[in-house]
Design a protein around this motif. Structure first.
Motif, PDB file in Angstrom:
ATOM      1  N   LEU A 151     -11.051  -4.675  -5.527  1.00  0.00           N
ATOM      2  CA  LEU A 151     -12.107  -5.467  -6.154  1.00  0.00           C
ATOM      3  C   LEU A 151     -11.650  -6.872  -6.774  1.00  0.00           C
ATOM      4  N   LEU A 152     -10.392  -6.790  -6.997  1.00  0.00           N
ATOM      5  CA  LEU A 152      -9.774  -8.276  -7.610  1.00  0.00           C
ATOM      6  C   LEU A 152      -9.843  -9.292  -6.212  1.00  0.00           C
ATOM      7  N   GLY A 153      -9.849  -8.733  -5.085  1.00  0.00           N
ATOM      8  CA  GLY A 153      -9.501  -9.406  -3.715  1.00  0.00           C
ATOM      9  C   GLY A 153      -8.141  -9.447  -3.420  1.00  0.00           C
ATOM     10  N   GLY A 154      -7.391  -8.448  -3.950  1.00  0.00           N
ATOM     11  CA  GLY A 154      -6.020  -8.129  -3.534  1.00  0.00           C
ATOM     12  C   GLY A 154      -5.078  -9.023  -4.465  1.00  0.00           C
ATOM     13  N   ILE A 155      -3.745  -8.823  -4.250  1.00  0.00           N
ATOM     14  CA  ILE A 155      -2.865  -9.685  -5.265  1.00  0.00           C
ATOM     15  C   ILE A 155      -1.775 -10.071  -4.334  1.00  0.00           C
ATOM     16  N   ARG A 156      -1.080 -11.102  -4.816  1.00  0.00           N
ATOM     17  CA  ARG A 156      -0.106 -11.878  -4.176  1.00  0.00           C
ATOM     18  C   ARG A 156       1.223 -11.163  -4.611  1.00  0.00           C
ATOM     19  N   MET A 157       2.047 -10.780  -3.566  1.00  0.00           N
ATOM     20  CA  MET A 157       3.416 -10.057  -4.256  1.00  0.00           C
ATOM     21  C   MET A 157       4.490 -10.851  -2.879  1.00  0.00           C
ATOM     22  N   CYS A 158       5.626 -10.960  -3.805  1.00  0.00           N
ATOM     23  CA  CYS A 158       6.718 -11.698  -2.707  1.00  0.00           C
ATOM     24  C   CYS A 158       7.837 -10.585  -2.689  1.00  0.00           C
ATOM     25  N   VAL A 159       7.778 -10.192  -1.101  1.00  0.00           N
ATOM     26  CA  VAL A 159       8.933  -9.407  -0.609  1.00  0.00           C
ATOM     27  C   VAL A 159      10.252 -10.075  -0.615  1.00  0.00           C
ATOM     28  N   ASP A 160      11.254  -9.349  -1.161  1.00  0.00           N
ATOM     29  CA  ASP A 160      12.640 -10.215  -1.054  1.00  0.00           C
ATOM     30  C   ASP A 160      13.436  -9.632  -0.106  1.00  0.00           C
ATOM     31  N   THR A 161      13.148  -8.356   0.234  1.00  0.00           N
ATOM     32  CA  THR A 161      14.059  -7.613   1.310  1.00  0.00           C
ATOM     33  C   THR A 161      13.067  -6.937   2.266  1.00  0.00           C
ATOM     34  N   GLU A 162      13.679  -7.107   3.623  1.00  0.00           N
ATOM     35  CA  GLU A 162      12.817  -6.303   4.470  1.00  0.00           C
ATOM     36  C   GLU A 162      12.864  -4.567   4.257  1.00  0.00           C
ATOM     37  N   VAL A 163      11.718  -4.073   4.362  1.00  0.00           N
ATOM     38  CA  VAL A 163      11.791  -2.474   4.303  1.00  0.00           C
ATOM     39  C   VAL A 163      10.737  -2.012   4.875  1.00  0.00           C
ATOM     40  N   ARG A 164      10.804  -0.954   5.498  1.00  0.00           N
ATOM     41  CA  ARG A 164       9.929   0.069   6.191  1.00  0.00           C
ATOM     42  C   ARG A 164       9.646   1.232   5.494  1.00  0.00           C
ATOM     43  N   SER A 165       8.133   1.198   5.177  1.00  0.00           N
ATOM     44  CA  SER A 165       7.701   2.489   4.358  1.00  0.00           C
ATOM     45  C   SER A 165       8.115   3.698   4.913  1.00  0.00           C
ATOM     46  N   ILE A 166       8.574   4.694   3.857  1.00  0.00           N
ATOM     47  CA  ILE A 166       8.661   6.067   4.462  1.00  0.00           C
ATOM     48  C   ILE A 166       7.377   6.866   4.530  1.00  0.00           C
ATOM     49  N   HIS A 167       6.292   6.139   3.966  1.00  0.00           N
ATOM     50  CA  HIS A 167       5.312   6.929   3.642  1.00  0.00           C
ATOM     51  C   HIS A 167       4.228   6.508   5.285  1.00  0.00           C
ATOM     52  N   THR A 168       3.958   5.222   5.364  1.00  0.00           N
ATOM     53  CA  THR A 168       3.187   4.887   6.299  1.00  0.00           C
ATOM     54  C   THR A 168       3.902   4.299   7.441  1.00  0.00           C
ATOM     55  N   ARG A 169       5.336   3.948   7.517  1.00  0.00           N
ATOM     56  CA  ARG A 169       5.814   3.351   8.552  1.00  0.00           C
ATOM     57  C   ARG A 169       5.791   1.730   8.613  1.00  0.00           C
ATOM     58  N   THR A 170       4.822   1.213   7.556  1.00  0.00           N
ATOM     59  CA  THR A 170       4.593  -0.166   7.487  1.00  0.00           C
ATOM     60  C   THR A 170       5.818  -1.111   7.324  1.00  0.00           C
TER      61      THR A 170
END
Length: 313
Positions: A151-170
């Motif tokens: 509802l806020l239109g999403g948030i800005r997050m800064c990823v510092d290390t590449e990682v693959r989700s163990i839940h969604t494989r994203t």
């Protein structure tokens, strides 16, 4: 979180309509409750987050996030103190028939039966460990909190290390990026394949809360009453709250001068250790004085003297 959003919208919203969307429960055990909350003395709040509150099997009732929110007197600074989920602690007997024993701290929520009972046993465990009594507590359903971020239109997050989700494989690649609710919550749940393991997960959760506060401040909720209504209802619907008798409007008024950029993240000094082939986290020298600093209102000085355990948000 509700206080922050309401402060952006204005006080009139919370005094009647939106306060009724909040579920009220006794979330603090008697031994963990501050006898009387004086807002001029600062605040210590227990924040327990889970996106599986409705689960019935034991392991899925464990708390995903445990934070002590410490606001020193004056309400101009705030500290998010992350408690490692695998921290080895002594859990006292619980009202759910649990007899007490040594276990990971996130299992206290399960041993207490989840929900308000789990929060009470978790609060009793933390007070026994730290000596800190709480002015209130919030149980946050992070599954419902996805809607708030969207509802806020999403948030800005800064990823510092590449990682693959163990839940969604994203695959999350390094760099600052816009995330919707599902993607943000998926990212902050990751701890495997990260160099700091659960410590990185704690830091990412702290960063997400800061990002939500930032976005709430940037979004023109006052100029869009329909969006404001939806956001406030979503926030209220994702919270179960124990304010220790303090009216929500008084809490909002006290916290409205606390800017998002005044928040700092702290990690509890600790290290991983394998005991009987089980991986735990144990306190480093009893927490290296952090809990004493919280009780004695000396956290700013402790953070300055212990930069290793301070998280940039």
């Amino acid at each position: 979180m509700l206080a922050a959003v309401v402060a952006v919208v204005g006080m009139n919203a919370i005094t009647s309509r939106y306060e009724r969307t909040i579920t009220r429960e006794q979330l603090l055990a008697p031994a963990a409750r501050q006898p009387r909350t004086d807002l001029s003395d600062g605040l210590n709040y227990l924040l327990v987050g889970t996106d599986r509150q409705g689960a019935t099997d034991g392991p899925d009732q464990r708390s995903d996030t445990i934070l002590i929110v410490h606001v020193p007197p004056g309400m101009r600074q705030g500290y998010l103190i992350s408690i490692p989920r695998d921290l080895l602690v002594a859990i006292p007997p619980g009202g759910n028939g649990y007899g007490g024993g040594q276990d990971k701290i996130n299992s206290a929520y399960e041993h207490g039966g989840g929900g308000p009972g789990g929060a009470r046993l978790l609060s009793a465990t933390l007070t026994r460990l730290t000596g800190i009594r709480f002015d209130g507590a919030a149980l946050v359903d992070f599954a419902g909190f996805k809607q708030v971020i969207d509802l806020l239109g999403g948030i800005r997050m800064c990823v510092d290390t590449e990682v693959r989700s163990i839940h969604t494989r994203t695959l999350f690649t390094p760099g600052c990026q816009q995330m919707d609710g599902a993607r943000a919550l998926d990212y902050v749940r990751q701890r495997y394949d990260l160099p700091g393991g659960d410590f990185d997960r704690q830091r990412h959760q702290q960063q997400m809360l800061r990002a939500v506060l930032d976005k709430a401040g940037e979004t023109n909720l006052r100029g869009d009453p329909v969006k404001a209504d939806r956001v406030l209802r979503a926030v209220g619907g994702s919270l179960t709250l124990d304010t220790n008798g303090v009216p929500v409007e008084d809490l909002v008024m006290a916290l409205r001068s606390l800017p998002a950029d005044a928040l700092s993240g702290l990690q509890v000094p600790s290290y991983p250790q394998t005991i009987d082939e089980i991986s735990y986290v144990v306190l480093d020298n009893g927490g290296a004085g952090l809990f004493d600093a919280v009780r004695g209102e000396r956290v700013p000085g402790w953070a300055e003297a212990n930069p290793r355990w301070v998280t940039r948000l």
